[in-house]
Design a protein around this motif. Structure first.
Motif, PDB file in Angstrom:
ATOM      1  N   LYS A  73       0.828  -1.220   0.000  1.00  0.00           N
ATOM      2  CA  LYS A  73       0.000   0.000   0.000  1.00  0.00           C
ATOM      3  C   LYS A  73       0.855   1.261   0.000  1.00  0.00           C
ATOM      4  N   LYS A  74       2.054   1.172   0.582  1.00  0.00           N
ATOM      5  CA  LYS A  74       2.927   2.338   0.664  1.00  0.00           C
ATOM      6  C   LYS A  74       3.465   2.764  -0.696  1.00  0.00           C
ATOM      7  N   ILE A  75       3.453   1.860  -1.680  1.00  0.00           N
ATOM      8  CA  ILE A  75       3.978   2.202  -3.013  1.00  0.00           C
ATOM      9  C   ILE A  75       2.860   2.278  -4.050  1.00  0.00           C
ATOM     10  N   MET A  76       1.612   2.308  -3.569  1.00  0.00           N
ATOM     11  CA  MET A  76       0.466   2.302  -4.470  1.00  0.00           C
ATOM     12  C   MET A  76      -0.416   3.522  -4.211  1.00  0.00           C
ATOM     13  N   GLY A  77      -0.912   4.129  -5.303  1.00  0.00           N
ATOM     14  CA  GLY A  77      -1.888   5.207  -5.195  1.00  0.00           C
ATOM     15  C   GLY A  77      -3.135   4.809  -5.953  1.00  0.00           C
ATOM     16  N   VAL A  78      -4.294   5.043  -5.354  1.00  0.00           N
ATOM     17  CA  VAL A  78      -5.557   4.621  -5.974  1.00  0.00           C
ATOM     18  C   VAL A  78      -6.501   5.814  -6.081  1.00  0.00           C
ATOM     19  N   VAL A  79      -7.013   6.033  -7.290  1.00  0.00           N
ATOM     20  CA  VAL A  79      -8.019   7.070  -7.523  1.00  0.00           C
ATOM     21  C   VAL A  79      -9.343   6.367  -7.810  1.00  0.00           C
ATOM     22  N   PRO A  80     -10.265   6.335  -6.846  1.00  0.00           N
ATOM     23  CA  PRO A  80     -11.518   5.592  -7.030  1.00  0.00           C
ATOM     24  C   PRO A  80     -12.498   6.345  -7.928  1.00  0.00           C
ATOM     25  N   GLN A  81     -13.514   5.616  -8.403  1.00  0.00           N
ATOM     26  CA  GLN A  81     -14.556   6.232  -9.223  1.00  0.00           C
ATOM     27  C   GLN A  81     -15.257   7.354  -8.477  1.00  0.00           C
ATOM     28  N   ASP A  82     -15.615   7.074  -7.231  1.00  0.00           N
ATOM     29  CA  ASP A  82     -16.323   8.068  -6.423  1.00  0.00           C
ATOM     30  C   ASP A  82     -15.320   8.936  -5.667  1.00  0.00           C
ATOM     31  N   LEU A  83     -15.640  10.221  -5.542  1.00  0.00           N
ATOM     32  CA  LEU A  83     -14.754  11.136  -4.830  1.00  0.00           C
ATOM     33  C   LEU A  83     -14.606  10.715  -3.370  1.00  0.00           C
ATOM     34  N   ALA A  84     -13.364  10.701  -2.892  1.00  0.00           N
ATOM     35  CA  ALA A  84     -13.088  10.355  -1.495  1.00  0.00           C
ATOM     36  C   ALA A  84     -12.374  11.533  -0.852  1.00  0.00           C
ATOM     37  N   LEU A  85     -13.138  12.596  -0.567  1.00  0.00           N
ATOM     38  CA  LEU A  85     -12.579  13.830  -0.038  1.00  0.00           C
ATOM     39  C   LEU A  85     -13.442  14.369   1.101  1.00  0.00           C
ATOM     40  N   PHE A  86     -12.844  15.190   1.944  1.00  0.00           N
ATOM     41  CA  PHE A  86     -13.594  15.924   2.959  1.00  0.00           C
ATOM     42  C   PHE A  86     -13.887  17.312   2.389  1.00  0.00           C
ATOM     43  N   GLU A  87     -15.119  17.541   2.007  1.00  0.00           N
ATOM     44  CA  GLU A  87     -15.444  18.760   1.269  1.00  0.00           C
ATOM     45  C   GLU A  87     -15.371  20.026   2.128  1.00  0.00           C
ATOM     46  N   THR A  88     -15.484  19.885   3.418  1.00  0.00           N
ATOM     47  CA  THR A  88     -15.390  21.079   4.278  1.00  0.00           C
ATOM     48  C   THR A  88     -13.939  21.507   4.512  1.00  0.00           C
TER      49      THR A  88
END
Length: 310
Positions: A73-88
């Motif tokens: 996991k330390k050498i992997m980056g994943v961009v999922p279909q759905d946004l995974a952010l804290f909008e505030t």
């Protein structure tokens, strides 16, 4: 960089991913194509450790994922279909929060957040709440989160869904730059065939959970004997002449619509100009013709019998 061997995922009697084996080389941009429900996202979820395989193995950077999940996991980056952010939170605070989960801290964490903000071209917006961003800007922050650990392997699952053309183009350019300048290995899934054609050196086509084609565009074209397209506009032609077109050497399929004839043709079998001459020799008066080399969209259609978005 990535090796899947007999990868399978089942839910009861239903098989979502069926015995898939493939290899993604170090530094490669690899496209994963398939219609909705083909199993792409399930594959991505297994590679990113969200789901466990029913059977089969996954190797990342020559290590078995099942045995070394934290290290990988330390050498992997994943961009999922759905946004995974804290909008505030602001853009920078989102990057700092997720970067801390990778073990970054202090000056190193803040420095990396600034580097990533520059990569995604949001430095001027870094202190603005994500809730105020456009859909395309949110997608860019989503990619930025996946870059915080400077991954060797970047996985992007439908990263341009529902965004404007300018943001879409920025994301494509960013992915290309990360690959060329950083040597990052990229796995890219998309419903937009032109994106995959632009970015990817090799493509896997998945349908109904099974791998049905694998290779470069040229390899896929040769393996399935995919045809180019020749379209002619005619002024006049007899019905007899039109019926004879399908028997011309090198022509594999014809569709006639009013005064237009679209043909699947093989440039390997015949020179295109010779095919056009044969059409003229049938007594068909042509006003124009257009030749289009096979692209991924037509290869996909010829392999699966349906368009990518079906």
């Amino acid at each position: 960089m990535l090796e899947l061997k007999n990868l399978t995922k089942k839910y009861g009697d239903f098989t979502v991913v069926n015995n898939i084996s493939l290899t993604v080389e170090d530094g490669e941009v690899f496209g994963l194509l398939g219609p909705n429900g083909a199993g792409k996202s399930t594959m991505v979820s297994m590679i990113s450790t969200v789901l466990s395989p029913t059977s089969g193995t996954i190797k990342v950077d020559h290590k078995f994922l099942q045995e070394n999940p934290v290290e990988i996991k330390k050498i992997m980056g994943v961009v999922p279909q759905d946004l995974a952010l804290f909008e505030t939170l602001t853009a920078k605070d989102n990057l700092i929060f997720f970067g801390s989960l990778y073990g970054l801290s202090g000056k190193r964490l803040k420095r990396r957040a600034d580097e990533v903000l520059e990569m995604i071209e949001l430095t001027e917006k870094k202190n603005q709440a994500v809730a105020e961003f456009s859909g395309g800007m949110k997608r860019r922050v989503n990619i930025g989160v996946a870059l915080m650990n400077n991954p060797k392997l970047l996985i992007l699952d439908e990263p341009t869904v529902g965004i404007d053309p300018q943001s879409r183009n920025h994301i494509l350019q960013t992915v290309k730059k990360l690959n060329k300048e950083e040597g990052m290995t990229v796995i890219y899934t998309s419903h937009y065939m032109e994106e995959v054609e632009y970015l990817c050196e090799k493509v896997a086509i998945v349908d109904h959970g099974s791998l049905i084609a694998l290779g470069t565009k040229e390899e896929l074209k040769n393996n399935v004997n995919a045809c180019d397209t020749l379209t002619v506009i005619y002024q006049k032609a007899s019905q007899e002449a039109l019926e004879q077109i399908s028997s011309i050497a090198g022509v594999h399929q014809t569709t006639i619509d009013q005064n237009q004839i679209a043909m699947l043709v093989s440039a390997k079998e015949r020179n295109i100009i010779d095919i056009v001459d044969d059409i003229k020799n049938l007594g068909i008066a042509l006003t124009s013709f257009k030749y289009e080399e096979v692209n991924l969209e037509s290869i996909f259609l010829q392999i699966t019998g349906k368009s990518l978005r079906e």
